[in-house]
Design a protein around this motif. Structure first.
Motif, short mmCIF file in Angstrom:
data_model
loop_
_atom_site.label_atom_id
_atom_site.label_comp_id
_atom_site.label_asym_id
_atom_site.label_seq_id
_atom_site.Cartn_x
_atom_site.Cartn_y
_atom_site.Cartn_z
N GLY A 22 0.82 -1.21 0.00
CA GLY A 22 0.00 0.00 0.00
C GLY A 22 0.85 1.26 0.00
N ALA A 23 1.96 1.22 0.77
CA ALA A 23 2.84 2.39 0.82
C ALA A 23 3.47 2.65 -0.53
CB ALA A 23 3.92 2.18 1.88
N LEU A 24 3.82 1.57 -1.25
CA LEU A 24 4.59 1.73 -2.48
C LEU A 24 3.71 1.97 -3.71
CD1 LEU A 24 7.30 -1.05 -2.10
CD2 LEU A 24 7.57 1.42 -1.84
N ILE A 25 2.46 1.55 -3.65
CA ILE A 25 1.67 1.59 -4.88
C ILE A 25 1.38 3.03 -5.31
CG2 ILE A 25 -0.69 1.52 -3.95
CD1 ILE A 25 -1.03 -0.81 -6.05
N PRO A 26 1.72 3.37 -6.57
CA PRO A 26 1.44 4.74 -7.03
C PRO A 26 0.01 4.86 -7.54
CG PRO A 26 2.99 3.58 -8.50
CD PRO A 26 2.39 2.56 -7.60
N GLY A 27 -0.45 6.08 -7.69
CA GLY A 27 -1.76 6.30 -8.31
C GLY A 27 -2.84 6.74 -7.35
N GLY A 28 -3.88 7.34 -7.89
CA GLY A 28 -5.00 7.84 -7.10
C GLY A 28 -6.01 6.75 -6.79
N PRO A 29 -7.14 7.14 -6.17
CA PRO A 29 -8.15 6.16 -5.76
C PRO A 29 -8.69 5.32 -6.92
CG PRO A 29 -8.95 8.42 -5.50
CD PRO A 29 -7.49 8.49 -5.74
N TYR A 30 -8.73 5.91 -8.12
CA TYR A 30 -9.22 5.15 -9.27
C TYR A 30 -8.22 4.10 -9.72
CZ TYR A 30 -6.76 9.31 -10.57
OH TYR A 30 -5.84 10.32 -10.59
N VAL A 31 -7.01 4.12 -9.12
CA VAL A 31 -6.02 3.09 -9.43
C VAL A 31 -5.97 2.04 -8.31
CG1 VAL A 31 -3.57 2.62 -9.76
CG2 VAL A 31 -4.61 4.63 -10.82
N TYR A 32 -5.85 2.50 -7.05
CA TYR A 32 -5.61 1.50 -6.02
C TYR A 32 -6.86 0.80 -5.52
CZ TYR A 32 -6.48 5.13 -2.45
OH TYR A 32 -7.04 6.10 -1.67
N TYR A 33 -8.04 1.42 -5.66
CA TYR A 33 -9.24 0.69 -5.24
C TYR A 33 -9.56 -0.48 -6.17
CZ TYR A 33 -10.27 3.60 -1.24
OH TYR A 33 -10.20 4.22 -0.03
N PRO A 34 -9.45 -0.30 -7.50
CA PRO A 34 -9.63 -1.48 -8.34
C PRO A 34 -8.61 -2.59 -8.02
CG PRO A 34 -9.76 0.49 -9.68
CD PRO A 34 -9.37 0.93 -8.29
N ILE A 35 -7.38 -2.19 -7.66
CA ILE A 35 -6.38 -3.19 -7.29
C ILE A 35 -6.79 -3.89 -5.99
CG2 ILE A 35 -4.00 -3.50 -6.52
CD1 ILE A 35 -3.28 -1.38 -8.63
N ALA A 36 -7.28 -3.09 -5.03
CA ALA A 36 -7.74 -3.68 -3.78
C ALA A 36 -8.87 -4.67 -4.05
CB ALA A 36 -8.20 -2.58 -2.82
N ALA A 37 -9.76 -4.31 -4.98
CA ALA A 37 -10.87 -5.21 -5.32
C ALA A 37 -10.32 -6.50 -5.93
CB ALA A 37 -11.82 -4.52 -6.29
N ALA A 38 -9.28 -6.36 -6.78
CA ALA A 38 -8.68 -7.54 -7.39
C ALA A 38 -8.05 -8.44 -6.33
CB ALA A 38 -7.65 -7.11 -8.42
N LEU A 39 -7.40 -7.81 -5.35
CA LEU A 39 -6.79 -8.59 -4.26
C LEU A 39 -7.87 -9.36 -3.50
CD1 LEU A 39 -4.22 -6.05 -2.74
CD2 LEU A 39 -3.71 -8.12 -4.03
N LEU A 40 -8.97 -8.69 -3.27
CA LEU A 40 -10.08 -9.31 -2.55
C LEU A 40 -10.60 -10.53 -3.33
CD1 LEU A 40 -11.90 -8.95 -0.07
CD2 LEU A 40 -13.40 -7.55 -1.47
N ARG A 41 -10.77 -10.35 -4.63
CA ARG A 41 -11.21 -11.45 -5.48
C ARG A 41 -10.24 -12.62 -5.43
NH1 ARG A 41 -12.49 -7.73 -9.40
NH2 ARG A 41 -14.72 -7.30 -9.36
N ALA A 42 -8.94 -12.26 -5.35
CA ALA A 42 -7.91 -13.31 -5.34
C ALA A 42 -7.82 -14.00 -3.98
CB ALA A 42 -6.56 -12.70 -5.72
N GLY A 43 -8.61 -13.57 -3.01
CA GLY A 43 -8.64 -14.29 -1.74
C GLY A 43 -8.06 -13.56 -0.55
N ALA A 44 -7.72 -12.28 -0.71
CA ALA A 44 -7.15 -11.53 0.42
C ALA A 44 -8.17 -11.43 1.56
CB ALA A 44 -6.73 -10.14 -0.04
N SER A 45 -7.65 -11.40 2.79
CA SER A 45 -8.54 -11.28 3.95
C SER A 45 -8.91 -9.82 4.18
CB SER A 45 -7.84 -11.83 5.19
OG SER A 45 -6.75 -11.00 5.52
N LEU A 46 -9.88 -9.60 5.08
CA LEU A 46 -10.29 -8.23 5.39
C LEU A 46 -9.13 -7.43 5.98
CD1 LEU A 46 -12.79 -6.32 5.48
CD2 LEU A 46 -12.95 -6.89 7.89
N GLY A 47 -8.35 -8.07 6.87
CA GLY A 47 -7.22 -7.39 7.50
C GLY A 47 -6.21 -6.92 6.46
N VAL A 48 -5.93 -7.79 5.48
CA VAL A 48 -4.98 -7.44 4.41
C VAL A 48 -5.49 -6.24 3.63
CG1 VAL A 48 -4.13 -8.23 2.16
CG2 VAL A 48 -3.90 -9.70 4.17
N LEU A 49 -6.77 -6.25 3.32
CA LEU A 49 -7.36 -5.18 2.52
C LEU A 49 -7.34 -3.84 3.28
CD1 LEU A 49 -8.39 -5.74 -0.25
CD2 LEU A 49 -10.71 -5.52 0.59
#
Lengths: 164, 174
Positions: free
Chosen positions: B86-113
């Motif tokens: 999260g600290a390293l990822i560049p980009g605004g909310p329209y970049v990192y929220y879709p990535i967070a959603a992808a992580l969630l789909r891939a099985g990430a836990s709530l804590g990770v998200l």
């Protein structure tokens, strides 16, 4: 050249040298990317800094110091937290504005509360989050985070408030 | 999104200029604008450095890399990696929220998200040079030190208190 510029030149130089050593044109692409971003936000920066110019000449410093100055206590921090949540826009707009408020007399703790509240509890950001991940997630994250901007401000005042 | 911001900000500038005109005439209108541009010129070298750093980081570190890196980490290790990602990822909310959603789909836990989003909010490496340039070293360092524990702490809290909600959140993803 002042100390801050010099301090930023070091990581810039290291990153540039690293990109250049990779030999795949990363250094040129990095320069171009940075330049493009700067150009694309230039109108925003100009407007943000004009806002700052007006805030500086219009805002009564005494009033601001009463509201969020170093001696405004936890009430000042609470005001800063509320203001942070309402601040719209990205770092190019909000950080210049916060820096002006800081120079005009907002306390160290309140300024840190302001930055933390804007960056993590901003209502505009919550809309993006709810759109992409859903309201349930936003609600959980938001509720858990709610006390933190205030706490961080208190901590900052306690640790760093004395020196200036 | 950006056009919208420009319109709002332009409106604010007009309102402020109007207020300046009412309280001090054209002289104050000019003083405000000149003061703003002067401040901008004063921080211009710093801004140039900040944007150079941001550009280089974005080229050297792509979003795919961060997402790959995070993988399907779980437990405290997953939360720790999510903080760094999260600290390293560049980009605004329209970049990192879709990535967070992808992580969630891939099985990430709530804590990770939660750790990922919180680290992006309070330790953003790309935003730090700008913050340093505009707010100065003392405030930036004080802010980093006081918020240092927020991302992992919030990740653990979310996982412990609401971890079971993750299935419902995942089901609602578009």
């Amino acid at each position: 050249m002042n100390l801050a510029t010099f301090t930023l030149l070091i990581p810039a130089g290291i990153l540039f040298a690293y990109a250049w050593r990779r030999g795949d044109g990363s250094h040129r692409r990095g320069l171009a990317k940075g330049g493009r971003t700067l150009l694309s936000v230039l109108p925003l920066l100009l407007l943000a800094f004009t806002t700052i110019g007006y805030v500086s000449v219009l805002l009564p410093q005494e009033g601001l110091q009463n509201l969020m100055g170093p001696d405004s206590g936890w009430r000042g921090l609470l005001r800063a937290q509320g203001m942070g949540m309402l601040m719209p826009g990205g770092p190019y707009v909000v950080l210049p504005l916060i820096s002006t408020l800081y120079q005009l007399g907002t306390g160290l703790g309140a300024t840190i509360t302001l930055v933390t509240s804007w960056s993590s509890l901003s209502l505009l950001n919550a809309l993006w989050e709810a759109h992409f991940i859903g309201w349930r997630f936003t609600l959980i994250r938001w509720t858990l985070l709610l006390p933190f901007p205030l706490l961080v401000g208190l901590l900052a005042e306690a640790w760093f408030g004395g020196t200036s | 999104m950006r056009d919208y911001t420009i319109l709002i900000l332009g409106g604010i500038v007009l309102l402020l200029a109007g207020a300046a005109w009412r309280s001090g005439g054209w002289e104050l209108v000019l003083a405000g604008a000149v003061g703003g541009v002067k401040t901008l010129l004063l921080v211009a070298p710093l801004l140039l450095c900040a944007f150079l750093i941001a550009g280089l980081i974005q080229v050297l570190l792509t979003q795919d890399k961060v997402a790959y890196w995070l993988g399907e980490g779980s437990g405290w290790r997953g939360i720790f990696l999510a903080c760094i990602g999260g600290a390293l990822i560049p980009g605004g909310p329209y970049v990192y929220y879709p990535i967070a959603a992808a992580l969630l789909r891939a099985g990430a836990s709530l804590g990770v998200l939660v750790a990922f989003v919180s680290a992006k909010n309070v330790w953003p490496v790309v935003r730090l040079p700008l913050e340093f340039a505009l707010l100065g070293p003392r405030l930036t360092v004080a802010r980093l030190l006081t918020t240092f524990l927020i991302p992992p702490l919030l990740g653990f809290l979310a996982q412990a208190l609401a971890g079971r909600q993750v299935e419902a959140i995942r089901e609602n993803l578009k």
